[in-house]
Motif scaffolding. Structure first.
Motif, PDB file in Angstrom:
ATOM      1  N   ALA A  40       0.839  -1.210   0.000  1.00 34.64           N
ATOM      2  CA  ALA A  40       0.000   0.000   0.000  1.00 34.64           C
ATOM      3  C   ALA A  40       0.870   1.254   0.000  1.00 34.64           C
ATOM      4  N   TYR A  41       1.910   1.247   0.832  1.00 31.79           N
ATOM      5  CA  TYR A  41       2.794   2.428   0.831  1.00 31.79           C
ATOM      6  C   TYR A  41       3.508   2.572  -0.512  1.00 31.79           C
ATOM      7  N   ALA A  42       3.968   1.454  -1.076  1.00 32.36           N
ATOM      8  CA  ALA A  42       4.689   1.519  -2.360  1.00 32.36           C
ATOM      9  C   ALA A  42       3.743   1.999  -3.467  1.00 32.36           C
ATOM     10  N   SER A  43       2.518   1.484  -3.465  1.00 29.78           N
ATOM     11  CA  SER A  43       1.562   1.864  -4.506  1.00 29.78           C
ATOM     12  C   SER A  43       1.211   3.349  -4.412  1.00 29.78           C
ATOM     13  N   ALA A  44       0.997   3.826  -3.176  1.00 30.00           N
ATOM     14  CA  ALA A  44       0.643   5.247  -3.002  1.00 30.00           C
ATOM     15  C   ALA A  44       1.818   6.140  -3.419  1.00 30.00           C
ATOM     16  N   ARG A  45       3.032   5.706  -3.085  1.00 28.74           N
ATOM     17  CA  ARG A  45       4.219   6.514  -3.402  1.00 28.74           C
ATOM     18  C   ARG A  45       4.421   6.615  -4.917  1.00 28.74           C
ATOM     19  N   HIS A  46       4.323   5.470  -5.614  1.00 28.80           N
ATOM     20  CA  HIS A  46       4.609   5.446  -7.066  1.00 28.80           C
ATOM     21  C   HIS A  46       3.349   5.613  -7.907  1.00 28.80           C
ATOM     22  N   ARG A  47       2.200   5.693  -7.251  1.00 26.33           N
ATOM     23  CA  ARG A  47       0.901   5.800  -7.940  1.00 26.33           C
ATOM     24  C   ARG A  47       0.740   4.708  -8.993  1.00 26.33           C
ATOM     25  N   GLN A  48       1.093   3.470  -8.561  1.00 29.32           N
ATOM     26  CA  GLN A  48       1.011   2.309  -9.465  1.00 29.32           C
ATOM     27  C   GLN A  48       0.504   1.099  -8.697  1.00 29.32           C
ATOM     28  N   PRO A  49      -0.135   0.142  -9.386  1.00 27.53           N
ATOM     29  CA  PRO A  49      -0.502  -1.115  -8.716  1.00 27.53           C
ATOM     30  C   PRO A  49       0.751  -1.895  -8.324  1.00 27.53           C
ATOM     31  N   VAL A  50       0.629  -2.702  -7.277  1.00 27.17           N
ATOM     32  CA  VAL A  50       1.762  -3.545  -6.831  1.00 27.17           C
ATOM     33  C   VAL A  50       1.322  -5.004  -6.863  1.00 27.17           C
ATOM     34  N   GLU A  51       2.173  -5.867  -7.424  1.00 31.61           N
ATOM     35  CA  GLU A  51       1.924  -7.322  -7.440  1.00 31.61           C
ATOM     36  C   GLU A  51       2.447  -7.901  -6.130  1.00 31.61           C
ATOM     37  N   LEU A  52       1.608  -8.599  -5.376  1.00 31.06           N
ATOM     38  CA  LEU A  52       2.026  -9.125  -4.072  1.00 31.06           C
ATOM     39  C   LEU A  52       3.073 -10.223  -4.185  1.00 31.06           C
ATOM     40  N   ALA A  53       3.007 -11.010  -5.259  1.00 31.24           N
ATOM     41  CA  ALA A  53       3.963 -12.119  -5.409  1.00 31.24           C
ATOM     42  C   ALA A  53       5.395 -11.586  -5.417  1.00 31.24           C
ATOM     43  N   ASP A  54       5.594 -10.388  -5.971  1.00 29.04           N
ATOM     44  CA  ASP A  54       6.947  -9.814  -6.031  1.00 29.04           C
ATOM     45  C   ASP A  54       7.487  -9.541  -4.632  1.00 29.04           C
ATOM     46  N   LEU A  55       6.591  -9.137  -3.702  1.00 26.01           N
ATOM     47  CA  LEU A  55       7.035  -8.804  -2.338  1.00 26.01           C
ATOM     48  C   LEU A  55       7.275 -10.046  -1.488  1.00 26.01           C
ATOM     49  N   LEU A  56       6.512 -11.094  -1.767  1.00 22.88           N
ATOM     50  CA  LEU A  56       6.562 -12.262  -0.863  1.00 22.88           C
ATOM     51  C   LEU A  56       7.606 -13.302  -1.261  1.00 22.88           C
ATOM     52  N   ARG A  57       8.335 -13.031  -2.336  1.00 22.51           N
ATOM     53  CA  ARG A  57       9.361 -13.986  -2.763  1.00 22.51           C
ATOM     54  C   ARG A  57      10.433 -14.184  -1.721  1.00 22.51           C
TER      55      ARG A  57
END
Ligand code: NAD
Ligand code: 89V
Length: 344
Positions: A327-344
């Motif tokens: 949520a913080y990354a998406s708000a900062r970059h104003r882009q959707p974030v894929e959760l799989a990328d974070l949980l690797r």
């Protein structure tokens, strides 16, 4: 079986609720407490009649014969304390937010995993009885297959008087409160794949964001909105109620203000009062949260005795914590974030 012996670390604002919850728990008791602030140690020790008091958690773990520890400090100390407990092979409960970063949270899960000890995050909102009722109705199939959800917490309650540190952090509402609401979204609709968020700070006297709007795609096909605000003045202050709206293939569910639950299914509409009980030690409006504290702590005792994994284990909570980071990354970059990328 003898009562499990617990040690509580951190005797601050919220720990008082946890101590009441431990007094009610069947099968466990707190035998020692720790706080580096002597005043808090005395207040909580005297209130709950705990004689074994420590200023240092390492000393408490070394000297006491404990079956578990309950860490009720603020987030900055969580990693060090969880790693200390795992080095003593002590089953551990850790307050939310689990850690300052996802990297820390992953290290904490790994430390307890390597030591072979259970770790539970004290993520209590899903244990509120109105939320448990919503989950039971969803699981019963009464409203069919859900396709839309909204989990909402909007308030103007002054949380800063009880928890002044909340005004000081760079991050506020998503990390402190949104974490609960995102966990409820996961509890009801399953894990999320993609997240988009927007944040705002309305209150000029605090450092972090006090408004967040988050859109989630869930694995099972539900689209949900999680929205939180501490800048919302309503005619009747709803703190700390979480509102839920779910639309399903066969009906709808609405959990609204005053703990009113309305369910419309194929057989028609029924309304229910799902107000939580006010436990003897609880006080309005916090009784909702206080009841969930007692419930999650009893769940811990039951799982520890039975050798079962808890509902909000460290591994489970990594997925909720990843939503916070996303949520913080998406708000900062104003882009959707894929959760799989974070949980690797
Ligand atoms: P607080 O600042 O009032 O209390 C924290 C206490 O921990 C303080 O007394 C401090 O002296 C002590 N402490 C800190 N580091 C220590 C260490 N290393 N060793 C020993 N003592 C230490 O904070 P709080 O408002 O009680 O919040 C504690 C945690 O509870 C936070 O993580 C907060 O997010 C969480 N919380 C959860 C809920 C909920 O409903 N789940 C509600 C409120 C707070
Ligand atoms: O649950 C919490 O962590 C609290 C509150 C409900 C006040 O936001 O900080």
């Amino acid at each position: 079986m003898a009562d499990l012996r617990g040690g509580l670390i951190g005797c601050g604002f919220f720990a008082v609720n946890q101590m009441h919850g431990w007094r009610d728990a069947k099968g466990a008791k707190i035998v020692a407490i720790c706080d580096r602030d002597p005043e808090r140690l005395k207040i909580v020790g005297d209130q709950f009649g705990i004689e074994r008091r420590y200023a240092d958690a390492a000393e408490m773990m070394a000297k006491e014969a404990l079956d578990f520890v309950d860490i009720a400090t603020t987030v900055g100390s969580h990693r060090a304390l969880v790693e200390l407990a795992s080095s003593h092979r002590l089953p551990t409960i850790c307050q939310k937010p689990f850690a300052p970063s996802l990297e820390d949270a992953k290290a904490m899960v790994a430390a307890c995993g390597n030591a072979g000890v259970p770790l539970m995050v004290h993520e209590n909102f899903r244990w509120q009885s109105p939320i448990q009722t919503v989950k039971a109705i969803l699981d019963s199939g009464e409203i069919g297959t859900p396709f839309f959800g909204r989990i909402s917490f909007r308030s103007a309650y002054d949380v800063f008087s009880g928890q002044p540190y909340l005004a000081e952090g760079e991050r506020f509402i998503i990390e402190d409160l949104g974490i609960h609401i995102l966990d409820i979204a996961r509890f009801l609709f399953g894990d999320a794949t993609t997240l988009t968020a927007r944040t705002k700070r309305v209150n000029p006297r605090i450092r972090g964001e006090d408004v967040a709007t988050i859109l989630l795609d869930h694995l099972g096909g539900v689209t949900s909105v999680v929205d939180c605000s501490y800048a919302t003045r309503l005619p009747v202050e709803p703190f700390p109620e979480t509102f839920v709206e779910i639309d399903g293939s066969d009906g709808t569910l609405r959990l609204g203000q005053g703990y009113r639950l309305t369910v419309t299914g194929k057989e028609g509409t029924h309304e229910q009062d799902v107000a939580p009980p006010v436990l003897p030690w609880a006080s309005r409006p916090w009784h909702n949260i206080q009841e969930s504290v007692a419930a999650i702590q009893q769940h811990w005792v039951d799982c520890l005795k039975a050798g079962r994994e808890t509902s909000t284990s460290g591994a489970d909570n990594l997925k909720t914590f990843a939503l916070v980071e996303a949520a913080y990354a998406s708000a900062r970059h104003r882009q959707p974030v894929e959760l799989a990328d974070l949980l690797r």
